[in-house]
Structures are given as structure tokens and as C-alpha cells.
Design a protein around this motif. Structure first.
Motif, mmCIF file in Angstrom:
data_model
loop_
_atom_site.group_PDB
_atom_site.id
_atom_site.type_symbol
_atom_site.label_atom_id
_atom_site.label_comp_id
_atom_site.label_asym_id
_atom_site.label_seq_id
_atom_site.Cartn_x
_atom_site.Cartn_y
_atom_site.Cartn_z
ATOM 1 N N GLU A 14 0.834 -1.204 0.000
ATOM 2 C CA GLU A 14 0.000 0.000 0.000
ATOM 3 C C GLU A 14 0.869 1.255 0.000
ATOM 4 N N TRP A 50 -8.392 5.410 -0.449
ATOM 5 C CA TRP A 50 -8.113 4.156 0.240
ATOM 6 C C TRP A 50 -8.734 4.162 1.632
ATOM 7 N N LYS A 69 -9.302 -1.410 -4.209
ATOM 8 C CA LYS A 69 -8.014 -2.108 -4.132
ATOM 9 C C LYS A 69 -7.502 -2.455 -5.521
#
Length: 114
Positions: A14, A50, A69
């Protein structure tokens, strides 16, 4: 240990995605101001999206979580590819896909705080 390792990999990919967005922004723009706006703006926008949809504590549904995602990681891979690093892009996407599969199948997703 297995759970912790996979969650650590999830966090790392991430953060790497945010770095890739900044790297892509720097190399895409010609003017210095535009470069800095993209270097800062793209990762910030990605982090906000996110946090709203894909984070374990997000209040949105599972379908939105998976769509975000796939978009974030897919765009990060595409950005790496467009930067001239196709092998790195494929490797990144493979690591992300394997990690997401492990987390999903093993139910390693952190639970929401009550």
C-alpha cells in the motif's frame, strides 16, 4: 507469525503504491509546479480514497473495497510499466495479488474496532 507477515506485506505494498504515484507524477509533468502538485496530490488523493473505501476500518461495503483495491494496485502497476519498468510492474502486481489472495482466503483482514 504468518498473519503478521502477510499484514506487513499488505501495508508495504500500500505504501509502495503511494510512492509509485508520486514517482509517476514527477516524471509525467514538465513544469516544476505541476510536478510538485502531482508528487503530493496523487498520493494524497489515493490515500484518501483508500481510507474511505479500502481500509479495514472503512465504513463502505465489500464490493467498493475490492474495486478500490484493484484500481489502486492496478494503477500503481500501470504507472510502473509506463515509467519503463515492466518487470518491476509485473512483479509488484504478482506480489499484491498473492498477498490479497492469502489475506482473503485465510481471513487475515484486521477486524474493525468496536
Amino acid at each position: 507469525m504468518w498473519k503478521g507477515a502477510n499484514l506487513l506485506v499488505a501495508f508495504v505494498v500500500e505504501v509502495v503504491a503511494l510512492g509509485i504515484f508520486g514517482w509517476w507524477g514527477w516524471n509525467t509533468a514538465d513544469a516544476t509546479l505541476a510536478r510538485w502538485l502531482l508528487v503530493i496530490g496523487l498520493p494524497v488523493v489515493a490515500a484518501i480514497v483508500w481510507g474511505m473505501f479500502a481500509a479495514p476500518t472503512a465504513a463502505r461495503g465489500n464490493s467498493a473495497r475490492w474495486i478500490v483495491k484493484v484500481l489502486v494496485f492496478g494503477l500503481a502497476g500501470a504507472a510502473l510499466w509506463s515509467l519503463g519498468h515492466p518487470l518491476l510492474a509485473v512483479g509488484y502486481v504478482v506480489v499484491v495479488a498473492a498477498n490479497l489472495l492469502i489475506i482473503h482466503t485465510q481471513k487475515l483482514q484486521p477486524t474493525k474496532p468496536s
